[in-house]
Each structure stands twice: as C-alpha cells, then as structure tokens.
Design a protein around this motif. Sequence first.
Motif, PDB file in Angstrom:
ATOM      1  N   MET A  89       0.835  -1.195   0.000  1.00 41.67           N
ATOM      2  CA  MET A  89       0.000   0.000   0.000  1.00 41.67           C
ATOM      3  C   MET A  89       0.870   1.245   0.000  1.00 41.67           C
ATOM      4  O   MET A  89       1.363   1.653   1.045  1.00 41.67           O
ATOM      5  N   PHE A  90       1.111   1.781  -1.186  1.00 41.92           N
ATOM      6  CA  PHE A  90       1.994   2.933  -1.208  1.00 41.92           C
ATOM      7  C   PHE A  90       1.217   4.246  -1.241  1.00 41.92           C
ATOM      8  O   PHE A  90       0.007   4.247  -1.377  1.00 41.92           O
TER       9      PHE A  90
ATOM     10  N   ARG B 179       0.382   4.692 -16.420  1.00 42.26           N
ATOM     11  CA  ARG B 179      -0.760   5.584 -16.294  1.00 42.26           C
ATOM     12  C   ARG B 179      -1.495   5.259 -15.002  1.00 42.26           C
ATOM     13  O   ARG B 179      -1.672   4.097 -14.660  1.00 42.26           O
TER      14      ARG B 179
ATOM     15  N   ARG C  65     -10.450  12.097 -10.090  1.00 43.59           N
ATOM     16  CA  ARG C  65     -10.733  11.303 -11.295  1.00 43.59           C
ATOM     17  C   ARG C  65      -9.859  11.710 -12.481  1.00 43.59           C
ATOM     18  O   ARG C  65     -10.180  11.429 -13.618  1.00 43.59           O
TER      19      ARG C  65
ATOM     20  N   TRP D 286      -6.496  11.490 -14.823  1.00 43.04           N
ATOM     21  CA  TRP D 286      -5.421  10.584 -15.217  1.00 43.04           C
ATOM     22  C   TRP D 286      -4.095  11.330 -15.147  1.00 43.04           C
ATOM     23  O   TRP D 286      -4.039  12.530 -15.407  1.00 43.04           O
TER      24      TRP D 286
ATOM     25  N   MET E 218      -0.754  14.407 -17.522  1.00 43.02           N
ATOM     26  CA  MET E 218      -0.905  13.945 -18.897  1.00 43.02           C
ATOM     27  C   MET E 218      -0.424  15.038 -19.842  1.00 43.02           C
ATOM     28  O   MET E 218      -0.691  16.212 -19.619  1.00 43.02           O
TER      29      MET E 218
ATOM     30  N   SER F 172       4.982  -1.839   2.472  1.00 43.54           N
ATOM     31  CA  SER F 172       5.847  -0.786   1.963  1.00 43.54           C
ATOM     32  C   SER F 172       5.293   0.601   2.325  1.00 43.54           C
ATOM     33  O   SER F 172       4.136   0.736   2.700  1.00 43.54           O
ATOM     34  N   TYR F 173       6.107   1.596   2.202  1.00 40.01           N
ATOM     35  CA  TYR F 173       5.761   2.986   2.537  1.00 40.01           C
ATOM     36  C   TYR F 173       5.312   3.126   3.991  1.00 40.01           C
ATOM     37  O   TYR F 173       4.433   3.915   4.306  1.00 40.01           O
TER      38      TYR F 173
ATOM     39  N   TYR G  19       3.409   1.451   5.872  1.00 39.62           N
ATOM     40  CA  TYR G  19       1.999   1.196   6.145  1.00 39.62           C
ATOM     41  C   TYR G  19       1.930  -0.091   6.954  1.00 39.62           C
ATOM     42  O   TYR G  19       2.418  -1.129   6.503  1.00 39.62           O
TER      43      TYR G  19
ATOM     44  N   ARG H 268      -0.074   4.650   9.382  1.00 43.70           N
ATOM     45  CA  ARG H 268       0.863   5.224   8.421  1.00 43.70           C
ATOM     46  C   ARG H 268       1.856   6.024   9.257  1.00 43.70           C
ATOM     47  O   ARG H 268       1.480   6.995   9.903  1.00 43.70           O
TER      48      ARG H 268
ATOM     49  N   GLU I 164      14.589  -0.226   2.137  1.00 49.74           N
ATOM     50  CA  GLU I 164      14.263   0.951   1.321  1.00 49.74           C
ATOM     51  C   GLU I 164      13.477   1.955   2.157  1.00 49.74           C
ATOM     52  O   GLU I 164      13.213   3.065   1.716  1.00 49.74           O
TER      53      GLU I 164
ATOM     54  N   LEU J 251     -18.318   5.533 -18.218  1.00 50.12           N
ATOM     55  CA  LEU J 251     -17.893   6.881 -17.836  1.00 50.12           C
ATOM     56  C   LEU J 251     -16.360   6.936 -17.705  1.00 50.12           C
ATOM     57  O   LEU J 251     -15.723   7.866 -18.204  1.00 50.12           O
TER      58      LEU J 251
ATOM     59  N   GLU K  49     -13.942   9.244 -19.980  1.00 49.54           N
ATOM     60  CA  GLU K  49     -13.049  10.220 -19.327  1.00 49.54           C
ATOM     61  C   GLU K  49     -11.601   9.972 -19.738  1.00 49.54           C
ATOM     62  O   GLU K  49     -10.845  10.905 -19.990  1.00 49.54           O
ATOM     63  N   ASP K  50     -11.227   8.699 -19.778  1.00 50.19           N
ATOM     64  CA  ASP K  50      -9.872   8.324 -20.160  1.00 50.19           C
ATOM     65  C   ASP K  50      -9.533   8.902 -21.541  1.00 50.19           C
ATOM     66  O   ASP K  50      -8.529   9.596 -21.717  1.00 50.19           O
TER      67      ASP K  50
ATOM     68  N   GLN L  12      -9.353  12.775 -21.462  1.00 48.37           N
ATOM     69  CA  GLN L  12      -8.200  13.356 -20.762  1.00 48.37           C
ATOM     70  C   GLN L  12      -6.877  13.033 -21.424  1.00 48.37           C
ATOM     71  O   GLN L  12      -5.940  13.816 -21.355  1.00 48.37           O
ATOM     72  N   THR L  13      -6.787  11.835 -22.036  1.00 51.04           N
ATOM     73  CA  THR L  13      -5.474  11.415 -22.512  1.00 51.04           C
ATOM     74  C   THR L  13      -5.297  11.481 -24.017  1.00 51.04           C
ATOM     75  O   THR L  13      -4.236  11.842 -24.492  1.00 51.04           O
ATOM     76  N   GLU L  14      -6.344  11.117 -24.790  1.00 53.03           N
ATOM     77  CA  GLU L  14      -6.171  11.073 -26.243  1.00 53.03           C
ATOM     78  C   GLU L  14      -6.685  12.346 -26.932  1.00 53.03           C
ATOM     79  O   GLU L  14      -6.146  12.768 -27.929  1.00 53.03           O
TER      80      GLU L  14
END
Lengths: 91, 1001
Positions: A1-2, A56, A64, A66, A84, B253-254, B256, B284, B455, B740, B744-745, B748-750
């Motif tokens: 869990m980072f 990604r 929400r 990216w 992005m 890790s981190y 936690y 944490r 680490e 949705l 959105e992907d 936002q990205t393409e």
Amino acid sequence: MFLINCPYCGERDQSEFTAGGEAHIVRPKQPTELSDNQWAEFLFMRKNIKGVQFERWNHTHGCRKWFNMVRDTSNDKIYAVYKMGEKPPIK
Amino acid sequence: MNKNLRIANNKFIDQTTRISFKFDGKTLYGFKGDTLASALLANNIHLVGRSFKYHRPRGIMGCGSEEPNAIVQVGNDASMTEPNSRATEIELYEGLEVSSQNCWPSVNFDVGAVNNFFSPLIPAAFYYKTFMWPTNFWKLYEFFIRKSAGLGKSPTEPDKDIYDHRYLHCEVLVVGGGISGIMAAKTAAKNSLNTVLIDDKNILGGTTLFQENECFKINNSYSNDWLKKEIESLKSLKNLTIKKRTSLAAYHSYNYLLARENLTDHLDLNEKKDKIRQRLWKIRAKKVIIATGAMERPLIFNNNDRPGIILSYSVKKYIDYYGVKCGQKVSLFTNNDTAYETAISLSNSGVSVNSVVDIRDKTNSLIVKQAEKLGIKIHWKSSVVNTNGYKKINSIEIMKLSDDGTAVVEKKIKEKCDCLGISGGWTPRVHLFTQSGGKLKFRDEGNVFLPDKTELDQISIGSCNGDFELDEVIKNSINLTNKFLKVSNNDYENLEIVSSKEIDKKNIWLLPSDKPFGKTKAFLDFQNDSTANDIKLALREGFKSIEHVKRYTTTGMATDQGKLSNMHALGIIAETTGVKIGKLGTTTFRPPYTPLTFGTIVGRNVGEFFDVIRKTPMHDWHIENKAEFENVGQWKRAWYYPINNENMHEAVQRESKAARDSAGILDASTLGKIDIQGSDSSEFLNRVYTNAWSKLDIGKCRYGLMLNEDGMVYDDGVTTRLSENHYLMTTTTGGAANVLSKLEDYLQTEWPELDVYLTSVTDHYGTVSICGPNSKKILSKVIPNLDLSNKEFPHMSFKNALIDNIRCRVMRISFTGEHSYEINIQSSFAKSVWEKCFEAGKEFNITPYGTETMHLLRAEKGFIIAGQDTDGTMTPVDLQMDWIISKKKYDFIGKRSLYRSDTIREDRKQLVGLLTEDPKEILEEGAQIVAEPNKQPIEMLGHVTSSYFSPNLNKSIAIAVVKNGKKLKGQKMFVPMRNKTINVTITDTVFLDKENKRLNA
C-alpha cells in the motif's frame, strides 16, 4: 500500500487510485493507414518490466484525473508523478 | 490451585483476586494477571494438547506468541468459539472456557496416539507418497484425510462479536515495549515527535521487567527497577500514545502497518457484551523503530517434546513474573548463559535445581560464577541424550559430549526431574523487517539473521538487531535512535551499566544421542510434528532448497509459522549439505505475524455493510407490490411481480402479455445516465459511437453502439440531443461506471483538445417507462397539454414537459418494440410520477413488469443485451448490425479493428435466432449448438445466449451465436442435452413485428 502524490490533490493512499497500464502509448492519429501488424502493436503490445516502468494512473476515488507515474515495479518506489501531456521529468 | 506451586510474594499477580475458569470441563482457579498457561501450570497441568501427526502428549513450551504446543479451543458457543488460541497469550478472565485440540476422546486418553507407534511408517510426505495410487481411490482417501486434517474446530455460525477498523498517523511508531522500545519512544516523544508505542502484552517492559539479578544493574539499581521508573516516566509525555495488547500483524511498503488491538478478550465474560472485541489499526508512520526483541530457541535432542520441557527463559518468567513454579525439581539444558539466570531465579525462590547441563566446555562469566556460588551443579560439555515420562517428563539422561560434538561418550547419568528448561540461544524477531521488504544478513556469532538493507525509513534496535547483552542493548539502542531521529536525550547520557557478558559460545544444531539416529525422535516443528529425521530424509530424497524442504516436511508451516523451528531446520540442512546458512537464506516471513481473526480483517464490513446496495426512488413501491428482486451490479431491480402464488414463469407470461396487449410500466431508473456538455459534444459522440452523430437534430434520440479499441461491442444505449451542445447518454445498468471511466480516459489522454464535460447523473433522475398500445392514452392523462401525435412527437424523439409543475424529460423510445415513453424526472419526484402513471393506467390494466419480462419482450423483438448476447468477442458485424457502422466517418473507437484479418473472417460466430421444432420446448441458455450430433468428437458451433417462451407468439424463441450463422438461415441444427437432443432451426433474430408497426403506432 503505497502513497501516491496526485499532481492535482497531493499525497493520498494507493487505495484511492487505479493503475491504467503502460504510459506514453499514443493512439495513432490515422489508424486506417496502418497495417494489421502496426495496429496490433498499438493495440496489444504492453511492457511488463521488473524495474522502472512508466505507467498511467487514475485518481479514481478523488479528482478522477489521469496522470503518469514512474515506478519501480520491484519495490514500488515512485520516482516521478506528472500530468498527462507533460514530458517525463526523468528518462 | 496447587499451593506448593505458587510463591507467595509476587509483584505482578494480584493474589487477592481469584478467577475461576474451565479447562476440558473441569473448573480450576487462577489469579488476576495470569495467562491461561500460567494458571494451568499453577494447577500442575502441563499436558494441554496432542501433536498433529503422532498425537504425542504436548505441554506448554513458552510464554508468548511463539508458543507451538499449548494451542486451545476457546469457548464452545457455535458462533464465538475460536480454535488455535495460544494459552500463553490468553489472559485469564472469569468465565473462560477452553478445551484441548486434536485429541479424542480426551487429552489424557487419545485414540490417535496409536500413530506414535506407527511413526516409522509415517515419514515426511507420507500422504504425498501413499495416496497417489490407484488414482481413482482418491475419493475414498479424501474422506479420511479431511477428517484428520486441521487443528481445532471452526465456529459454525456467524460471529456475534463487533470488530472495528481505524486509521492512525504518526511521526514515529515504535513496535515493542521492551527496554529498547521504551527508551526509543521516550527519546522520540521528548523531542516533540508525535509517537506511538505498541506492545502485544498487557504491560510494558519485555523480559527486562522480571530480570532482577545482581549481574544486571543500571545506575546501581537492578535493571528491572530502573526500567520500571522509565516506564513510569512515560506517563508525563504529551506526544506519546501507548497501545498495549496491540500486536503488529503486518508491515507493508511505505511504512503502512496493520496492528490488531485486543479490547475485550481479557474482560470477564459478562463485561464483554456489546463492546468492540478487536480493532485493526491501519497505521501510516513517517518513521518506524522496530524493537521486537528475540525469541529463545529450543534445543534439538531425542524426545525433546515431552510435557514439562519448557524454554528456559519462560520457566524464569513463570517463576519471577507469575509466581508459578513449573516444577519442584527442575533441570536445565543450555548452550548459553541465559539459562543461569533461570537457575538463579529458581534457586532464590526455593525451587530445587538439579543441575544445569551445558554443552560448552567451561565458562567463567559473571552469571555462571554466581550460579556456582549458589551451589548449582553444572554438567559441562554434556548433553541430554533422552528424556523419559509419557504425559509428563520424569527424568533425563545425560552424557558427555565428544570433543567435536558429534557423539556422546562415557557413562550415562540418569537424573530425576519434573521440569526441564531448555535454551538454544536467541533468534532475533526479524519478521516485520522482512515483511517490509528488508534484506537480511547472517552473523556467525550467535548464528543469527539480522536486518541489513531496507528501502524504508526504519531501524531495528535491541535484540531484534542482534544485541543480546544488556549494556549493548542500551548503548546501541540509544545511539541508533538518536542518529535515526536526528535528536538526543540527555536522560541516557553516562549510564552506569553492570552486565554479565557471555564469553564462550557453542552451538550444535542437532545434538547427538547414544541411540542410532534413525531411532531417535528429535522434534523441530512441534506443532506440525516434523523431526530432524524428516529433514534428513527430504535431503536424501533430493530436496535442496529450503523452500522445498519446508513444504515437503511441513516444517514451519503450522499456525506458529515455524517461529521456533526455522533456524534449526536451516542449521541441520546447512550441516548435512555443507552449504553455509547465510547462503541457504531463509523462507519468506509473511503477514500476519500472529494469526488474525477474520472478524478483525473485515471489521464493520459485514452484513448490509459488506457492499453498497443501490435502490431506485421507486424501491418502496416495488416492495409494497410484492416484487421479487434481482441483483444487477449493486442495484436491486424489480425482477417480477407475482400475484397469488404465481411462480416466476407464470408472472412473466402474464406481465409480457399485458405489456403488448394494453400497457406495462417498468422502473428503468438504474440505466446509466451521462450528461454530456460542451461545444465538441457532437464530435465526441462521433468518435465514441460507431454511427454518425453530427446530423442528429435537437430533440431527437439515437441508438448507439460503443466498441472497444479491439472492435468488440462494449456497451449500447440511446443518446438524446437536448440542445445544441448538450446530450444525455444512457448506458447499460452494469456498464455505467466503466463507460464513464472509459470516456473520461479518452477525453483526458487522447483528445484533450475536445471541449466536452461528462457528469454522471444516474442517481439524479428516476426513469418511469410505460409501454404498450395504451401508453399514449395514459401519458396524455398524466401530461394533458403535451401533443403526443406522431407528427409532433414521433418515435426516437424527446420533449421537455411539466408534471405538477415539475420539469421532466419525456423520450419516446422503446426497448420492447411497443409504442413506449420514458419519463426522466428528478429522483425525489420519481416515485410520485410512477404512482401517477400507475393510477392513470388503471383503466387500461397497466401492469408493472420487472427485468425478466423486459428481457423477454426485447428478445421477441431481437434487441440484444450487451453482456448477455455479447461477451467481448462479438463485433457489430457478428451481431448482424452492419447498418450501425458509419462508412463515412474517418475514425471511431474500434474502427480499425473491424477489418483486421481475424475480424473480417466470414465464418465467425454470428448472432442468429433459433426456433425449436417443438414450440413448447424451451432451450437452456448456454446450451451448445451442433450440426452433427452423432459425430465424434462433436463440433460445437455455438451456444444459446437468450431463451424464453413467448406468450405473444405462443412458442419458444431463442437468440444464439453460431459459427457462420449468417449463411445458415433456415438450416436445421441440434442442441444436445443430458438426456435428449433438441431439434432447432436457425432463423432471423426478429421474431415479432418485423415492420415496426407497433413502435410507430
């Protein structure tokens, strides 16, 4: 869990995020002009490196948005987080 | 309670408060502050369980979380009983009831003990080897193996206890409240760092708390007295939170970490009620200090598992902390100095110490000299070669060790005893360090694995870091902590420490016996009953890796995860193979450190909180009208509305008929709704749907099919153009969230250049769908001033309207093939609009119908359900929906994939209709379709995806996917079932109203 430093919200628990696979694979602008092999390269071929990978991520349970992340998959160390469209801050 | 076994003056046990408890049905007494183990020992009960494989009598062996033997079943309630609890960790409370495990009929007389005599026939991997053949006998074997497998009994009813989860954030987390943990926590807190100190016991102090020996002094006080003052001083620290009875389960890790806090397990039975039993802390921490100490190792010699054989420092804890004598005549067996502390404590408490058997040649450390001064007899360079006594040890056999330590020599001495304390040195608890991803290094001195590289922002201090001498523990812990936190603490400057130093060290992993090795039983893993013999057998059979040997012999695989056995297994493998331990490496330590209850893991997420339940605004109406519900994703959807004991089939037939004959009403609120706005909305829809959207007029609706980039159908739904730059998209109920996300992907990205905004409005609007020939009449009663003429309000169009002055959107769209309207209205008004429509429709026998009837009606019309008739391998062409693929558009998601070599194949599986030869025969969904039922091997051409009996057509209909189906129309096919073969004919997918007369009526 980072912990992930969302470029829009700041540091948040990993459980708020979803991984979205390898980053910097651009959807071809003219798909019709590609051969089957070229299209398949874009469609199917993804790297799964043990080590530093460009990925990604989506802040699913937050803004929400990216964004991209450079992560060492062997120890979950995060080297960079960037929006992005931005160039990766490291190579 | 046996008075002779308790010493009178004791600082830790409240001997004025007597507590009664039951062990195997017998009522016994202990004191407040006892653990179950100490109370049993005070009652002279050593035998508490039987071993897993040989059913050998086993007793209490330790005093903490590493206990392998004394594991018991707590409680006998079918909902609250808990197996495999360690007697050494159960705090005694009024009303406690426990029983022994793995024995029948009782721990004192156990039928399974016969296995012990057959033990030469049950070596390591006996089960793997024996039950391999004949293969078809497995079913028979399995019954018996399952019966004998496992320890304890699981509860059979849901857990009634309450569990909880909480988050905790801190700058410094200190794990372990022993001397080094206390000093570290104090240092951190005094330097204004927000600090949390956790310990699994009910009291801080670790082993130093009861050390009390003049060989160990700090600033002229006994180490334990000095430590008590330190603990007292913690109370005044504002930045320090102390959590007792809290055991660290996992270190991720981190930084936690997960810790389990026991809140009521120690309370009397009548005080536990309605309180949270255990809480899982999700921690944490900026920095972590591990101070988990070390565990004492056993020694591996013949018959080292009898009740009464106890780890030496545990014997000391029982006498010095609990005031309990583990025996009246105690012998000790050791390879190091710590057993002498036990000998001195026993002697000072009036217990007679027979002797200390020490494998070392001779040593002159401070503590040994002190023991000698007290007149304690020491057998130097000797080993215990055997022990006697079946249910309790009664004597040991001692012989001299040869110079190289591989054999025993000279005359055997027999010594009577009722307890044998053993000490094989100490193993640092590095479990948490390795869980966190840290790498270990091996130190030859003391044969220990120690923390090396990490680490994370953490350190290990004290004996978990390999410091075993008091002065080293203190000095190194202080230095490491100061450096790690970049602080200082003048409390610990110039401490004057007296500490007996261990001078001579010697270790023999497997001690020799006068008997041939094959005839000895030297146990490594006490809980899983694996012996040194088993390890050697595995090595002879060719297993070399520690991971393989572990699995083959099951060493270290019991509920204690081999806390006591792993080092010896490594040692014996190293000795036998000649490979150094450091090279062998260790097996992986996995969380949890000690077993967690399932209750702690799930916390409050049980019952109705397990998953979100989504209900539509009309949900209460459905309940009032006796609907049966179906789960669709997280939604509860009305499935069908039975009247007078109707079964599902009868209800669905009635509902379907009514919807086509007059009027039906459906709650369509669960359909996904996405509000799309922005100047590029049309262009966006062009890119995500296969058909063209630019020319859709305002006020019109259009059906769209969405593909994945691989060309396969992903989702479908009707989208309405509300205004120039404003659309309302509907998706399938189950696909809403994913659609949705996907949109959105891309945005936002393409296509970040597109001016488009997406908002999920699924929950904002309730949707009432009315269909059937009378739907128009009903709607005109509900919204009288709306022109419903075909010219003004044709199929696939939308109008804004008012119902009781509340704005709503009415779409004339249809999923049933009937003349039909969908009213979208703000959720809070949806139920009243539903009731209004129902009231208006009464004169037309308006019939509420559920999802099952909806599915039937759409199948009659040949409409697909994405996800039922498609499965991620169907293209629009496969669905015979070529018409929906725009030829003019340059690109849309999935377009390029539609003419890959595989997707243009003509013999792909394609969507077709099926009619059975016997119209009464209903096909099973999922049934296979074949052309030649008698051919072997039979070729599967496809399968049935939807199947119903249509009351409107009075025959059975089905939708299927069939290889090359498009060209097979009219062909006979076969659906082979278990006891018959059904004859079918391939048809068109539209069974009813091919001309769309009903839609446009």
